[in-house]
Design a protein around this motif. Structure first.
Motif, PDB file in Angstrom:
ATOM      1  N   LEU A   1       0.863  -1.184   0.000  1.00  0.00           N
ATOM      2  CA  LEU A   1       0.000   0.000   0.000  1.00  0.00           C
ATOM      3  C   LEU A   1       0.899   1.233   0.000  1.00  0.00           C
ATOM      4  CD1 LEU A   1      -2.952   1.012   0.198  1.00  0.00           C
ATOM      5  CD2 LEU A   1      -2.635   1.090   2.672  1.00  0.00           C
ATOM      6  N   ARG A   2       0.836   2.002  -1.060  1.00  0.00           N
ATOM      7  CA  ARG A   2       1.693   3.178  -1.212  1.00  0.00           C
ATOM      8  C   ARG A   2       1.010   4.405  -0.639  1.00  0.00           C
ATOM      9  NH1 ARG A   2       6.508   0.879  -1.996  1.00  0.00           N
ATOM     10  NH2 ARG A   2       6.603  -0.441  -3.843  1.00  0.00           N
ATOM     11  N   PRO A   3       1.777   5.455  -0.325  1.00  0.00           N
ATOM     12  CA  PRO A   3       1.172   6.705   0.162  1.00  0.00           C
ATOM     13  C   PRO A   3       0.272   7.326  -0.917  1.00  0.00           C
ATOM     14  CG  PRO A   3       3.536   6.674   0.596  1.00  0.00           C
ATOM     15  CD  PRO A   3       3.253   5.517  -0.317  1.00  0.00           C
TER      16      PRO A   3
ATOM     17  N   VAL B   1       3.263   7.182   9.753  1.00  0.00           N
ATOM     18  CA  VAL B   1       2.781   5.849   9.346  1.00  0.00           C
ATOM     19  C   VAL B   1       3.506   5.308   8.115  1.00  0.00           C
ATOM     20  CG1 VAL B   1       0.492   6.153  10.360  1.00  0.00           C
ATOM     21  CG2 VAL B   1       0.863   6.858   7.980  1.00  0.00           C
ATOM     22  N   VAL B   2       4.343   6.147   7.504  1.00  0.00           N
ATOM     23  CA  VAL B   2       5.032   5.692   6.287  1.00  0.00           C
ATOM     24  C   VAL B   2       6.274   4.889   6.678  1.00  0.00           C
ATOM     25  CG1 VAL B   2       6.175   6.410   4.146  1.00  0.00           C
ATOM     26  CG2 VAL B   2       4.206   7.709   5.020  1.00  0.00           C
TER      27      VAL B   2
ATOM     28  N   PRO C   1      -1.790  -0.611   7.239  1.00  0.00           N
ATOM     29  CA  PRO C   1      -2.890   0.016   7.990  1.00  0.00           C
ATOM     30  C   PRO C   1      -3.025  -0.466   9.437  1.00  0.00           C
ATOM     31  CG  PRO C   1      -3.620  -0.500   5.780  1.00  0.00           C
ATOM     32  CD  PRO C   1      -2.241  -1.095   5.918  1.00  0.00           C
ATOM     33  N   LEU C   2      -2.812  -1.744   9.692  1.00  0.00           N
ATOM     34  CA  LEU C   2      -3.002  -2.218  11.064  1.00  0.00           C
ATOM     35  C   LEU C   2      -1.947  -1.659  12.019  1.00  0.00           C
ATOM     36  CD1 LEU C   2      -4.182  -5.938  11.008  1.00  0.00           C
ATOM     37  CD2 LEU C   2      -5.436  -3.883  11.677  1.00  0.00           C
TER      38      LEU C   2
ATOM     39  N   CYS D   1     -10.325   2.478   8.078  1.00  0.00           N
ATOM     40  CA  CYS D   1     -11.398   1.539   8.448  1.00  0.00           C
ATOM     41  C   CYS D   1     -10.809   0.204   8.910  1.00  0.00           C
ATOM     42  CB  CYS D   1     -12.373   1.338   7.294  1.00  0.00           C
ATOM     43  SG  CYS D   1     -11.578   0.911   5.746  1.00  0.00           S
ATOM     44  N   GLU D   2      -9.774  -0.274   8.223  1.00  0.00           N
ATOM     45  CA  GLU D   2      -9.126  -1.533   8.626  1.00  0.00           C
ATOM     46  C   GLU D   2      -8.533  -1.383  10.027  1.00  0.00           C
ATOM     47  OE1 GLU D   2      -6.497  -3.408   5.777  1.00  0.00           O
ATOM     48  OE2 GLU D   2      -5.294  -4.276   7.394  1.00  0.00           O
TER      49      GLU D   2
END
Ligand code: SF4
Ligand code: SF4
Ligand code: SF4
Length: 297
Positions: free
Chosen positions: A46-48, A75-76, A94-95, A273-274
């Motif tokens: 998952l990229r920025p 978060v990156v 995400p988690l 959401c995740e």
């Protein structure tokens, strides 16, 4: 289709990333989406926000880490050598911390090469991927359970060591949403002069199994909990774009009314959401780079 639905429900996140087009279309149909979409799925990070198409991104990113430096929630992450490809390139899990789609997208502004597309400036343009209801069998909306009550009950289950940090987060979000009459009852119960996020720490000093039971019973009857879980939509940083809708359906097995979350094409795959989904393993997960494409079937 029934087999595809069952198979889709059991896919874990990793398998979902690798899912074939056939399985993804089956999943989309299973969630009651009006018209089917072809969903492109690849085993990608998952990229920025605003990352170019993967090959172009890998060619453009100079691995400078500027996006990481300016990211307020930090978060990156940068790809490591054992991840096989894209060493030093930015990605998000995400988690472990989702992208909150900061105003002005500082990561995009900081990118010196345009590997994060300078044409975008708002979260709703982020196009990182797409959320999917990957575990409908655990989703609290479909089960008709309120997300807040579920989380309070889970906290109370751990005897002698209630996680006060988590409880503080829940109460901070909750207290201002109570109606004036409900606030009065809380003030009386916890002997408070006012009820606001500022006094949550005072409530925490009075938490024990009995007061936890009182809170849970109170919230079961409270105005805010008279609907099943909608946390994924409520916490979505672009929820004004309606990236998730909740559709009433009749469960063919039980004949009961159920409410399905349905991801819409305004979702950009940020992952909040995740991260916020309260089920032990998130019922909603992100597939990087996934896009809606409407087709007729
Ligand atoms: S939008 Fe904000 S949270 Fe998301 S990656 Fe960029 S700087 Fe970080
Ligand atoms: S947050 Fe969304 S996906 Fe997760 S349990 Fe609640 S309704 Fe279901
Ligand atoms: S639905 Fe989830 S992934 Fe999509 S934009 Fe909202 S929080 Fe982000």
């Amino acid at each position: 289709m029934a087999n595809i639905e069952k198979k889709s429900a059991k896919l874990n996140r990793r398998k979902f990333f690798k899912g074939s087009t056939l399985v993804m279309v089956g999943g989309a149909l299973a969630y009651g989406i009006g018209s089917a979409r072809i969903l492109r799925s690849e085993d990608l990070l998952l990229r920025p926000p605003g990352a170019l198409e993967e090959n172009a991104f890998l060619a453009s990113c100079i691995k400078c880490g500027q996006c990481l430096q300016v990211c307020p929630p930090q978060v990156v992450k940068l790809g490591k050598i054992d991840q096989g490809f894209g060493i030093g390139t930015p990605y998000i899990v995400p988690l472990e911390g989702a992208c909150i789609l900061c105003r002005g997208l500082p990561c995009v502004l900081a990118c010196p090469t345009g590997a994060l597309d300078h044409e975008i400036s708002e979260g709703k343009e982020a196009a990182m991927g797409l959320a999917v209801i990957s575990r409908p069998d655990t989703c609290l909306s479909i089960k008709g359970i309120n997300g807040l009550v579920f989380q309070l009950e889970n906290l109370a289950e751990v005897k002698d060591s209630i996680d006060l940090g988590k409880l503080s987060d829940l109460l901070t979000g909750l207290v201002e949403k109570l109606t004036p009459a409900e606030k009065e009852q809380w003030k009386l119960k916890f002997q408070l002069l006012e009820l606001s996020p500022r006094v949550v720490s005072q409530i925490l000093t009075k938490i024990n199994p009995v007061s936890m039971k009182w809170i849970i019973e109170f919230m079961k009857g409270a105005q805010q909990t008279q609907h099943a879980c909608r946390i994924c939509l409520e916490e979505c940083p672009i929820n004004e774009e309606s990236p998730i809708s909740f559709k009433e359906k009749i469960d063919p097995d039980s004949g009961k009314k159920i409410v399905h979350p349905i991801v819409q094409k305004t979702c950009v795959g940020c992952g909040v959401c995740e991260m916020k989904c309260p089920t032990p393993e998130p019922s909603i997960t992100i597939v990087p780079r996934l896009k809606w494409k409407e087709v007729s079937v």
